[in-house]
Design an enzyme around this catalytic site. Structure first.
Site, PDB file in Angstrom:
ATOM      1  N   ASP A 221       1.008  -1.209   0.006  1.00 52.62           N
ATOM      2  CA  ASP A 221       0.072   0.009   0.123  1.00 52.62           C
ATOM      3  C   ASP A 221       0.853   1.402   0.017  1.00 52.62           C
ATOM      4  O   ASP A 221       1.552   1.393   0.995  1.00 52.62           O
ATOM      5  CB  ASP A 221      -0.976  -0.016   1.222  1.00 52.62           C
ATOM      6  CG  ASP A 221      -2.139   0.872   1.365  1.00 52.62           C
ATOM      7  OD1 ASP A 221      -2.152   1.840   0.345  1.00 52.62           O
ATOM      8  OD2 ASP A 221      -3.063   0.718   1.860  1.00 52.62           O
TER       9      ASP A 221
ATOM     10  N   GLU B  14      -2.366   1.264  -4.856  1.00 50.59           N
ATOM     11  CA  GLU B  14      -2.061   2.817  -4.900  1.00 50.59           C
ATOM     12  C   GLU B  14      -3.166   3.747  -5.643  1.00 50.59           C
ATOM     13  O   GLU B  14      -2.884   4.691  -6.150  1.00 50.59           O
ATOM     14  CB  GLU B  14      -0.757   3.141  -5.770  1.00 50.59           C
ATOM     15  CG  GLU B  14      -0.468   2.216  -7.145  1.00 50.59           C
ATOM     16  CD  GLU B  14      -1.321   3.044  -8.443  1.00 50.59           C
ATOM     17  OE1 GLU B  14      -2.361   3.117  -8.201  1.00 50.59           O
ATOM     18  OE2 GLU B  14      -0.307   3.806  -8.899  1.00 50.59           O
TER      19      GLU B  14
ATOM     20  N   GLY C 212      -5.184   3.500  -7.892  1.00 49.67           N
ATOM     21  CA  GLY C 212      -5.637   3.604  -9.144  1.00 49.67           C
ATOM     22  C   GLY C 212      -4.871   4.594  -9.893  1.00 49.67           C
ATOM     23  O   GLY C 212      -5.093   5.188 -10.828  1.00 49.67           O
TER      24      GLY C 212
ATOM     25  N   ASP D 253     -10.721   3.732  -1.038  1.00 52.44           N
ATOM     26  CA  ASP D 253     -11.150   2.910  -0.035  1.00 52.44           C
ATOM     27  C   ASP D 253     -12.813   2.781  -0.266  1.00 52.44           C
ATOM     28  O   ASP D 253     -13.490   3.849  -0.470  1.00 52.44           O
ATOM     29  CB  ASP D 253     -10.982   3.152   1.246  1.00 52.44           C
ATOM     30  CG  ASP D 253      -9.669   3.001   1.386  1.00 52.44           C
ATOM     31  OD1 ASP D 253      -8.767   2.786   0.563  1.00 52.44           O
ATOM     32  OD2 ASP D 253      -9.226   2.751   2.867  1.00 52.44           O
TER      33      ASP D 253
HETATM   34  C1  GLA Z   1      -5.590   2.170   2.967  1.00 61.45           C
HETATM   35  C2  GLA Z   1      -5.964   1.055   1.878  1.00 61.45           C
HETATM   36  C3  GLA Z   1      -6.915   0.009   2.716  1.00 61.45           C
HETATM   37  C4  GLA Z   1      -6.382  -0.158   3.834  1.00 61.45           C
HETATM   38  C5  GLA Z   1      -5.888   0.790   4.831  1.00 61.45           C
HETATM   39  C6  GLA Z   1      -4.965   0.181   5.940  1.00 61.45           C
HETATM   40  O1  GLA Z   1      -6.474   3.041   3.090  1.00 61.45           O
HETATM   41  O2  GLA Z   1      -6.520   1.513   0.774  1.00 61.45           O
HETATM   42  O3  GLA Z   1      -7.404  -0.974   1.957  1.00 61.45           O
HETATM   43  O4  GLA Z   1      -5.317  -1.429   3.642  1.00 61.45           O
HETATM   44  O5  GLA Z   1      -4.944   1.606   4.059  1.00 61.45           O
HETATM   45  O6  GLA Z   1      -4.491   1.180   6.682  1.00 61.45           O
END
Ligand code: GLA
Length: 505
Positions: A270, A308, A310, A331
Site C-alpha cells: 500500500d 496505490e 488507481g 477505499d
Molecule cells: C489504505 C488501503 C486500505 C487499507 C488501509 C490500511 O487506506 O486503501 O485498503 O489497507 O490503508 O491502513
C-alpha cells in the site's frame, strides 16, 4: 518584506532567546526535538540554519522524512514557511509557523488530514544525528516480471473492512476456522489476509517484528495452511503504512524475505506515506517493481497486490512490476453510494484485466450491515461481472444465511472466476438502468441488469445485448432457473440486480 525590515525583525527575534547557541543567526537556529507530536506525520525534529538573511530548515517526520521549509522568513518574531502538502489539489502547500516561548519552540502547521500543534525543546547535534532520516535510493526499473499466479481473480478474506487495526492472531485463526466451517473455503475463498496493524518495531538487525498481538507468525501461517487455506500480509513502500505502522521503506528485500520465511502467500503493498517519496508514475512504478522483484527473489509464490488507489494508469503496468491485482480506486465503505461509485465507474479499464492481472475495485462489504439485501446482491453481481478479486470483509463467524447465499452462489462465482478472464462492462444504459455483458469461456454470455434508481423498474433484455442474433437458453444465475427464451421483460428492484447467462448464436 523589505530587506531592512527583514533584518530588523530577524535581530529582534534573535534577541528573544538568550539561550540560543552563539553561532545562531536567528533565535530559531539549531536543533529542536519533538517527542509529543501527533502520530501523523510524526514530527520528531526541526532544524534551522541561517546565513545572513538566508534561512534554511526542515521539519523531520516519521511519515515523510524531512519536510523542507519553503520560503522561510521571520515575521513578527515568528518563523514562517510553507510546506509541501499532500493529497489536496487546492492546497499544494500549507503555511506553517514556529514561535518561541520560554525556550520552547511552538510548531504549527497542517499536512493532509493532520493538524500539527506541538512544542519542542532544544537538542544537540548528536540528537540531530540520531533523528536524521535515512534516505534510500530507489533502484532503476528492472525487467518486466513474468506473471504465473492468479489465473483467475484471487478470492479470500481480508481483515481491514471489519476489524481495521483491531486484528490479532486469535481472530485470524478464528477466520480461518470459519472459512472452513461455513463452506466458504470450498466455494473458492482461499486467502486469509492480514491487513494493516500487525507490525511492531524493527529489531537490532532491522528485521521487522510483528507486534504483541501476533506472537508467532510462523505458527500462525502454519495454522492457516493446515486448514487448506493461504495467508496474506500487508506493508507499504513508505516509512509508514496508512494506519501509521512501520513500513518497508529502506528494507524492501529484507521484509520480502521475512514474509517468505514466515510462510506468507500474499502481500498487499500500500503506497501510503510512500506517495511523498514516490510522487510520479516513474517512481511509483519503480517502487512496486522493487518489491515485486524482491518477492520473486525469495523463490516463494507470493501473490502481489498493488494498492496505490488507481493512480498513474496502474492497470497498464501493474503486471510488469509483478502485480497480480491492482486497486483501481480509493477505499470502499459499507454504503450503496460508495460501493456503486466504485463498482460502476472506478472498476478499472477492462482492457487491462485477464489471467495473472486483475483490476481490483477493493474488498467486499457484504455482510457488514450497511446495505440492503438488494444492494449487497448488486455488489456481488458487479464484482463478479467485473472479474474482480473477491475479498470478503466481514466477520466470517457472523455470516448469516442470507450473506452466505450471496457469497457462495456457485453460478455467480463461476462468472467471476471464468477461465476466459474477460472483465465485463456496460453495453447499454437507459436512465437508471444498465445492462452489462461478460463473455464466458463456454461460449455463453453473462448479462447483468442493474437498477441504480430508487424505484423498481422493468427492462427488456435482448439477444443483441449479448452480441447474439438469437438466444437458445437462459439461466438465471442467482436462482438457477433455466428457460429457452428471454422473458418479455425483467423487473429489477430499486438498487437491485438481475444476473443471467445466455446461450445463443
Ligand atoms: C489504505 C488501503 C486500505 C487499507 C488501509 C490500511 O487506506 O486503501 O485498503 O489497507 O490503508 O491502513
Amino acid at each position: 518584506m523589505s530587506r531592512a525590515l527583514f533584518t530588523a525583525t530577524a535581530l529582534a527575534a534573535a534577541s528573544l532567546c538568550a539561550a540560543s547557541p552563539a553561532a545562531a543567526k536567528t533565535a530559531f537556529d539549531g536543533v529542536w526535538l519533538f517527542d509529543k507530536a501527533p502520530p501523523m506525520p510524526g514530527v520528531t525534529m526541526m532544524e534551522v540554519r541561517s546565513k545572513g538573511a538566508k534561512i534554511e530548515g526542515h521539519v523531520t517526520t516519521l511519515w515523510y522524512g524531512p519536510i523542507e521549509m519553503m520560503n522561510p522568513r521571520i515575521q513578527d518574531g515568528r518563523l514562517l514557511f510553507e510546506a509541501r502538502n499532500i493529497n489536496d489539489r487546492d492546497h499544494p502547500t500549507r503555511p506553517w509557523s514556529v514561535s518561541l516561548d520560554k525556550g520552547q519552540a511552538h510548531l504549527k502547521g497542517r499536512i493532509w488530514a493532520s493538524e500539527v500543534d506541538t512544542q519542542g525543546y532544544r537538542g544537540t547535534t548528536k540528537d540531530a544525528k540520531a533523528r536524521t532520516f535515512r534516505f534510500t535510493a530507489l533502484p532503476p526499473l528492472g525487467q518486466p516480471i513474468p506473471g504465473k499466479l492468479a489465473t483467475t481473480p484471487p478470492m479470500g478474506w481480508s481483515s481491514w473492512n471489519k476489524f481495521a487495526e483491531h486484528i490479532d492472531d486469535r481472530t485470524v485463526r478464528a477466520m480461518a476456522d470459519a472459512m472452513v466451517s461455513t463452506g466458504l473455503r470450498d466455494a473458492g475463498y482461499l486467502y486469509i489476509n492480514i491487513d494493516d496493524g500487525w507490525q511492531g518495531k524493527r529489531d537490532a538487525n532491522d528485521m521487522l517484528q510483528p507486534n504483541e498481538k501476533f506472537p508467532d507468525m510462523k505458527a500462525l501461517t502454519a495454522y492457516v495452511h493446515s486448514k487448506g487455506l493461504k495467508i496474506g500480509i500487508y506493508s507499504s513502500q513508505g516509512p509508514r503504512t496508512c494506519a501509521g505502522y512501520e513500513g518497508s521503506y529502506g528494507h524492501v528485500a529484507q521484509d520480502a524475505k521475512s514474509f517468505a520465511d514466515w510462510g506468507f502467500d500474499y502481500l498487499k503493498y500500500d503506497l501510503c506515506s510512500g506517495e511523498w517519496f514516490y510522487a510520479d508514475a516513474d517512481r511509483v512504478k519503480r517502487s512496486y517493481h522493487e518489491m515485486g522483484a524482491a518477492l520473486q527473489a525469495t523463490g516463494r509464490d507470493i501473490l502481489f497486490s498493488l494498492c496505490e488507489y488507481g493512480r498513474f494508469d496502474v492497470g497498464s503496468w501493474g503486471r510488469d512490476v509483478g502485480g497480480q491485482l491492482w486497486r483501481t480506486t480509493g477505499d470502499i465503505t459499507d454504503d450503496y453510494e460508495t460501493m456503486t461509485k466504485i463498482g460502476f465507474d472506478k472498476n478499472g479499464n477492462p482492457a487491462h484485466a485477464g489471467p495473472h492481472g486483475w483490476n481490483d475495485p477493493d474488498m467486499l462489504e457484504i455482510g457488514n450491515g450497511g446495505m440492503s439485501a438488494a444492494e449487497y446482491r448488486t455488489h456481488m453481481t458487479l464484482w463478479a461481472m467485473s472479474a474482480a478479486p473477491l475479498m470478503m470483509g466481514h466477520d466470517l463467524r457472523e455470516t448469516s444465511a442470507e450473506t452466505l447465499a450471496l457469497l457462495t452462489n456457485r453460478r455467480v462465482i463461476a462468472v467471476d472466476q471464468d477461465a476466459r478472464g474477460v472483465q465485463g462492462k456496460a453495453v447499454r444504459k437507459q436512465g437508471a438502468l444498465e445492462v452489462w455483458a461478460k463473455p464466458l469461456a463456454d461460449g455463453r454470455v453473462a448479462l447483468a441488469l442493474f437498477n441504480r434508481g430508487a424505484e423498481s423498474a422493468s427492462l427488456e433484455l435482448t439477444a443483441a445485448d449479448a452480441g447474439f442474433s438469437s438466444v437458445t437458453q437462459v439461466e438465471d444465475l442467482w436462482s438457477g432457473a433455466t428457460a429457452a427464451i428471454l422473458p418479455t421483460s425483467y423487473t429489477v428492484p430499486a438498487h437491485g440486480a438481475v444476473m443471467i447467462a445466455v446461450k445463443g448464436q
